[in-house]
Design an enzyme around this catalytic site. Sequence first.
Site, PDB file in Angstrom:
ATOM      1  N   HIS A 119      75.257  37.801 -43.586  1.00 22.79           N
ATOM      2  CA  HIS A 119      74.715  36.826 -42.625  1.00 22.79           C
ATOM      3  C   HIS A 119      73.406  37.308 -41.997  1.00 22.79           C
ATOM      4  CE1 HIS A 119      78.410  34.670 -43.132  1.00 22.79           C
ATOM      5  NE2 HIS A 119      79.151  35.543 -42.476  1.00 22.79           N
ATOM      6  N   ASP A 156      83.175  36.536 -50.362  1.00 25.06           N
ATOM      7  CA  ASP A 156      83.636  36.456 -48.979  1.00 25.06           C
ATOM      8  C   ASP A 156      83.859  34.972 -48.656  1.00 25.06           C
ATOM      9  OD1 ASP A 156      83.485  38.263 -46.248  1.00 25.06           O
ATOM     10  OD2 ASP A 156      82.947  36.170 -45.862  1.00 25.06           O
ATOM     11  N   HIS A 158      83.118  33.308 -46.154  1.00 21.22           N
ATOM     12  CA  HIS A 158      81.990  32.700 -45.442  1.00 21.22           C
ATOM     13  C   HIS A 158      80.749  32.700 -46.338  1.00 21.22           C
ATOM     14  CE1 HIS A 158      84.717  34.502 -42.355  1.00 21.22           C
ATOM     15  NE2 HIS A 158      84.611  33.271 -41.891  1.00 21.22           N
ATOM     16  N   ASP A 233      88.736  38.040 -46.781  1.00 23.91           N
ATOM     17  CA  ASP A 233      89.080  36.950 -45.859  1.00 23.91           C
ATOM     18  C   ASP A 233      89.447  35.584 -46.466  1.00 23.91           C
ATOM     19  OD1 ASP A 233      86.401  36.669 -46.475  1.00 23.91           O
ATOM     20  OD2 ASP A 233      85.656  36.926 -44.426  1.00 23.91           O
TER      21      ASP A 233
HETATM   22 ZN   LIG Z   1      83.644  36.617 -44.153  1.00 30.20          ZN
END
Ligand SMILES: [Zn+2]
Length: 301
Positions: A119, A156, A158, A233
């Site tokens: 991110h 991941d 996200h 995750d």
């Molecule tokens: Zn994540």
Amino acid sequence: MSLFYSDVFVLPLPSHHRFPMGKYARLRERLLAEGTFGEDDFRIPEPADDAAVTRAHCPAYLGRVARGELTAAEIRAIGFPWSERMVERSRRSSGATLAAAREALTRGWSANLAGGTHHAFRDRGEGFCVFNDAAIAARALQAEAGLQRIVVIDCDVHQGNGTASIFAGDESVFTFSIHGARNFPFAKEASDLDIELADGTGDEEYLWHLERGLDEALEHSRPQLAFYLAGADPYEGDRLGRLKLTMRGLARRDELVLGTLIRRGIPVAIAMAGGYAHDIEDSIRIHANTILTAEELCPTC
Ligand SMILES: [Zn+2]
């Protein structure tokens, strides 16, 4: 074998903080206890220096991070209080992915037992990410080893929005992210290939999409090096995941990604990325499985 860790550079967090800082040291302990690796296989990397960081980030942002001059809004977006140790940890974790990528080029694969800070954008961080380790490592390997084609496979849960943004319009690095459609970040960037999954997606549907995405990403990128962000995750027991992959499904995911890369002779640097299970031991077990799967598939590298 060399696995790179930075868990000795713990940054001070308030006790109620939701980032599971302790999981990294426990992951290393778990891998040691399991017996496949010895003490000598675990190495502390050099920190990523300014030259390495500024290939992926703008110098002004690095300067503000290094000097502790981030604004309150920037600190809030990152989610960690600023400290010298936050800077050191961020440099070490990026250094770990860089060291793993170098190692992968000679031995087939290696891993950073943290990292996957996808991110982080060129000029800002968010979501517990200060520097983008895969971007720093990819740029370094382009500069020092002359690599022309690299792929980032981001599993991941996200989206790898920072990575997508840093490499937007750059044909030398192909970004592939498979993630939850309704999860953070809520405003997504455009990767070269995005696969968005509905809340509650389970093993079979996930693996069906991943297999096709992986084929497409490798077909387009013909990579000389891969980064694999093996986030824990997407797990059904994750606090932040929203998907429903089982422990076995995640093991099959690792076998699919790593097996495909290793069969095709593509070196792979693995980073752990997220993992926030209700029982943090589950996240640690998923991360450990990833490393053990790589070792099993590529033991002689
Ligand atoms: Zn994540």
